[in-house]
Motif scaffolding. Structure first.
Motif, PDB file in Angstrom:
ATOM      1  N   VAL A   6     -45.360 -14.956  10.461  1.00  0.00           N
ATOM      2  CA  VAL A   6     -45.288 -16.332   9.980  1.00  0.00           C
ATOM      3  C   VAL A   6     -46.608 -16.670   9.298  1.00  0.00           C
ATOM      4  O   VAL A   6     -47.681 -16.525   9.898  1.00  0.00           O
ATOM      5  N   PHE A   7     -46.520 -17.135   8.054  1.00  0.00           N
ATOM      6  CA  PHE A   7     -47.706 -17.379   7.239  1.00  0.00           C
ATOM      7  C   PHE A   7     -47.930 -18.864   6.977  1.00  0.00           C
ATOM      8  O   PHE A   7     -46.992 -19.599   6.650  1.00  0.00           O
ATOM      9  N   ASP A   8     -49.174 -19.293   7.083  1.00  0.00           N
ATOM     10  CA  ASP A   8     -49.601 -20.547   6.489  1.00  0.00           C
ATOM     11  C   ASP A   8     -49.604 -20.362   4.968  1.00  0.00           C
ATOM     12  O   ASP A   8     -49.511 -19.222   4.485  1.00  0.00           O
ATOM     13  N   MET A   9     -49.704 -21.463   4.213  1.00  0.00           N
ATOM     14  CA  MET A   9     -49.660 -21.346   2.753  1.00  0.00           C
ATOM     15  C   MET A   9     -51.034 -21.519   2.108  1.00  0.00           C
ATOM     16  O   MET A   9     -51.573 -20.582   1.518  1.00  0.00           O
ATOM     17  N   ASP A  10     -51.621 -22.703   2.204  1.00  0.00           N
ATOM     18  CA  ASP A  10     -52.872 -22.986   1.499  1.00  0.00           C
ATOM     19  C   ASP A  10     -54.029 -22.186   2.098  1.00  0.00           C
ATOM     20  O   ASP A  10     -54.325 -22.283   3.284  1.00  0.00           O
ATOM     21  N   GLY A  11     -54.664 -21.391   1.245  1.00  0.00           N
ATOM     22  CA  GLY A  11     -55.779 -20.572   1.700  1.00  0.00           C
ATOM     23  C   GLY A  11     -55.377 -19.228   2.251  1.00  0.00           C
ATOM     24  O   GLY A  11     -56.231 -18.358   2.458  1.00  0.00           O
ATOM     25  N   VAL A  12     -54.070 -19.043   2.485  1.00  0.00           N
ATOM     26  CA  VAL A  12     -53.550 -17.762   2.980  1.00  0.00           C
ATOM     27  C   VAL A  12     -52.710 -17.089   1.904  1.00  0.00           C
ATOM     28  O   VAL A  12     -52.954 -15.945   1.522  1.00  0.00           O
ATOM     29  N   ILE A  13     -51.697 -17.805   1.425  1.00  0.00           N
ATOM     30  CA  ILE A  13     -50.834 -17.276   0.365  1.00  0.00           C
ATOM     31  C   ILE A  13     -51.331 -17.713  -1.010  1.00  0.00           C
ATOM     32  O   ILE A  13     -51.431 -16.910  -1.933  1.00  0.00           O
ATOM     33  N   LEU A  14     -51.633 -19.003  -1.139  1.00  0.00           N
ATOM     34  CA  LEU A  14     -52.115 -19.553  -2.403  1.00  0.00           C
ATOM     35  C   LEU A  14     -53.612 -19.835  -2.324  1.00  0.00           C
ATOM     36  O   LEU A  14     -54.111 -20.319  -1.303  1.00  0.00           O
ATOM     37  N   ASP A  15     -54.313 -19.566  -3.410  1.00  0.00           N
ATOM     38  CA  ASP A  15     -55.759 -19.787  -3.462  1.00  0.00           C
ATOM     39  C   ASP A  15     -56.020 -21.247  -3.842  1.00  0.00           C
ATOM     40  O   ASP A  15     -56.571 -21.546  -4.903  1.00  0.00           O
ATOM     41  N   SER A  16     -55.635 -22.142  -2.947  1.00  0.00           N
ATOM     42  CA  SER A  16     -55.648 -23.575  -3.230  1.00  0.00           C
ATOM     43  C   SER A  16     -56.740 -24.343  -2.501  1.00  0.00           C
ATOM     44  O   SER A  16     -57.121 -25.440  -2.922  1.00  0.00           O
ATOM     45  N   GLU A  17     -57.252 -23.797  -1.402  1.00  0.00           N
ATOM     46  CA  GLU A  17     -58.235 -24.544  -0.624  1.00  0.00           C
ATOM     47  C   GLU A  17     -59.502 -24.855  -1.418  1.00  0.00           C
ATOM     48  O   GLU A  17     -60.117 -25.907  -1.236  1.00  0.00           O
ATOM     49  N   LYS A  18     -59.895 -23.966  -2.302  1.00  0.00           N
ATOM     50  CA  LYS A  18     -61.099 -24.216  -3.095  1.00  0.00           C
ATOM     51  C   LYS A  18     -60.900 -25.413  -4.021  1.00  0.00           C
ATOM     52  O   LYS A  18     -61.866 -26.138  -4.320  1.00  0.00           O
ATOM     53  N   ILE A  19     -59.655 -25.652  -4.455  1.00  0.00           N
ATOM     54  CA  ILE A  19     -59.372 -26.804  -5.307  1.00  0.00           C
ATOM     55  C   ILE A  19     -59.443 -28.087  -4.483  1.00  0.00           C
ATOM     56  O   ILE A  19     -60.019 -29.089  -4.918  1.00  0.00           O
ATOM     57  N   TYR A  20     -58.862 -28.041  -3.284  1.00  0.00           N
ATOM     58  CA  TYR A  20     -58.969 -29.201  -2.390  1.00  0.00           C
ATOM     59  C   TYR A  20     -60.430 -29.541  -2.125  1.00  0.00           C
ATOM     60  O   TYR A  20     -60.815 -30.722  -2.110  1.00  0.00           O
ATOM     61  N   ARG A  21     -61.249 -28.534  -1.908  1.00  0.00           N
ATOM     62  CA  ARG A  21     -62.650 -28.765  -1.575  1.00  0.00           C
ATOM     63  C   ARG A  21     -63.372 -29.489  -2.729  1.00  0.00           C
ATOM     64  O   ARG A  21     -64.185 -30.380  -2.500  1.00  0.00           O
ATOM     65  N   ILE A  22     -63.045 -29.099  -3.956  1.00  0.00           N
ATOM     66  CA  ILE A  22     -63.651 -29.753  -5.121  1.00  0.00           C
ATOM     67  C   ILE A  22     -63.331 -31.245  -5.129  1.00  0.00           C
ATOM     68  O   ILE A  22     -64.226 -32.096  -5.326  1.00  0.00           O
ATOM     69  N   TYR A  23     -62.063 -31.577  -4.889  1.00  0.00           N
ATOM     70  CA  TYR A  23     -61.654 -32.981  -5.007  1.00  0.00           C
ATOM     71  C   TYR A  23     -61.956 -33.783  -3.747  1.00  0.00           C
ATOM     72  O   TYR A  23     -62.048 -35.019  -3.810  1.00  0.00           O
ATOM     73  N   GLU A  24     -62.138 -33.123  -2.620  1.00  0.00           N
ATOM     74  CA  GLU A  24     -62.663 -33.824  -1.444  1.00  0.00           C
ATOM     75  C   GLU A  24     -64.067 -34.344  -1.762  1.00  0.00           C
ATOM     76  O   GLU A  24     -64.422 -35.483  -1.408  1.00  0.00           O
ATOM     77  N   LYS A  25     -64.877 -33.523  -2.415  1.00  0.00           N
ATOM     78  CA  LYS A  25     -66.238 -33.913  -2.748  1.00  0.00           C
ATOM     79  C   LYS A  25     -66.253 -35.006  -3.810  1.00  0.00           C
ATOM     80  O   LYS A  25     -67.075 -35.939  -3.757  1.00  0.00           O
ATOM     81  N   LYS A  26     -65.329 -34.919  -4.767  1.00  0.00           N
ATOM     82  CA  LYS A  26     -65.246 -35.969  -5.786  1.00  0.00           C
ATOM     83  C   LYS A  26     -64.837 -37.303  -5.160  1.00  0.00           C
ATOM     84  O   LYS A  26     -65.362 -38.370  -5.525  1.00  0.00           O
ATOM     85  N   ALA A  27     -63.903 -37.261  -4.211  1.00  0.00           N
ATOM     86  CA  ALA A  27     -63.481 -38.485  -3.531  1.00  0.00           C
ATOM     87  C   ALA A  27     -64.618 -39.055  -2.688  1.00  0.00           C
ATOM     88  O   ALA A  27     -64.803 -40.278  -2.608  1.00  0.00           O
ATOM     89  N   ALA A  28     -65.385 -38.185  -2.064  1.00  0.00           N
ATOM     90  CA  ALA A  28     -66.543 -38.627  -1.278  1.00  0.00           C
ATOM     91  C   ALA A  28     -67.560 -39.326  -2.173  1.00  0.00           C
ATOM     92  O   ALA A  28     -68.114 -40.379  -1.802  1.00  0.00           O
ATOM     93  N   GLU A  29     -67.788 -38.759  -3.343  1.00  0.00           N
ATOM     94  CA  GLU A  29     -68.689 -39.393  -4.306  1.00  0.00           C
ATOM     95  C   GLU A  29     -68.153 -40.761  -4.720  1.00  0.00           C
ATOM     96  O   GLU A  29     -68.903 -41.742  -4.807  1.00  0.00           O
TER      97      GLU A  29
END
Length: 217
Positions: A6-29
């Motif tokens: 059984v697989f998780d998706m974000d960060g395991v199957i799709l290389d998506s976590e790095k994109i979330y991290r970018i926009y988490e920082k933009k939202a923090a700003e």
């Protein structure tokens, strides 16, 4: 002998976590939140649902900002990027999926992401056809998402396998807690999150590359 993975998706199957991290920082700003705390905040919420993440946000930041307002800013940026560029598949995923199918090992998805969104980004890569069962965040009882075991127990039930016969694959702390609590043999594949010494005790094994799961089946 394991019968399913059984697989998780974000960060395991799709290389998506790095994109979330970018926009988490933009939202923090955008909201004036301390940027030096965002990486740790992201570590704590990764794999969680909006309900569990709201609780983390409220305990983590001394602010009157509502988490759902912050989340909308994050999601707007992520959605725009994903719509324009999609997500890449993590290295080794398709090779591993083909290997598991050749061994008659069942494959399931257990993601906190909503069904519509998950399907939309998996489909272009031809990944939907691999799954024998798919569990999404919007079908789990509110407040019972990862790190609770519910989604992994539901995945095992949908596959018709016992958790002890099943491997759970995660990249987040919430995820490995969920899989482990459900009784699966838990694999943490390192993406952006480095577990501390206590967190390293949760999974059964930690890999740098997802393809190394071939060694278990």
């Amino acid at each position: 002998m394991f019968k399913a993975v059984v697989f998780d998706m974000d960060g395991v199957i799709l290389d998506s976590e790095k994109i979330y991290r970018i926009y988490e920082k933009k939202a923090a700003e955008h909201y004036g939140l301390p940027l030096d705390r965002i990486d740790e905040f992201c570590k704590r919420i990764a794999g969680g649902t909006k309900e569990t993440n709201a609780l983390v946000f409220d305990s983590f930041f001394d602010t009157d900002i509502h988490y759902y307002d912050y989340r909308e800013v994050v999601n707007a940026g992520v959605e725009k990027h994903a719509t324009e560029h999609g997500y890449e598949v993590k290295p080794g995923v398709k090779e591993l999926f083909d290997y598991l199918k050749s061994k008659d090992i069942k494959i399931a998805l257990a993601t906190s992401t909503a069904k519509e969104r998950a399907n939309r980004f998996l489909k272009p890569h031809g990944l939907l056809e691999y799954f024998d069962a798919m569990l999404f965040g919007d079908v789990i009882t509110p407040g019972r998402g990862k790190p609770h075991p519910d989604i992994y127990l539901s995945a095992c039930k949908a596959l018709g396998v016992d958790p002890s016969e099943t491997i759970g694959v995660e990249d987040s702390i919430n995820g490995i807690k969920s899989s482990s609590a459900a009784g699966l043999y838990t694999v943490m594949v390192i993406d952006l999150i480095e577990p501390d010494e206590e967190e390293k005790k949760i999974p059964d094994v930690i890999y740098d590359k997802i393809i190394d799961i071939k060694n278990l089946v």
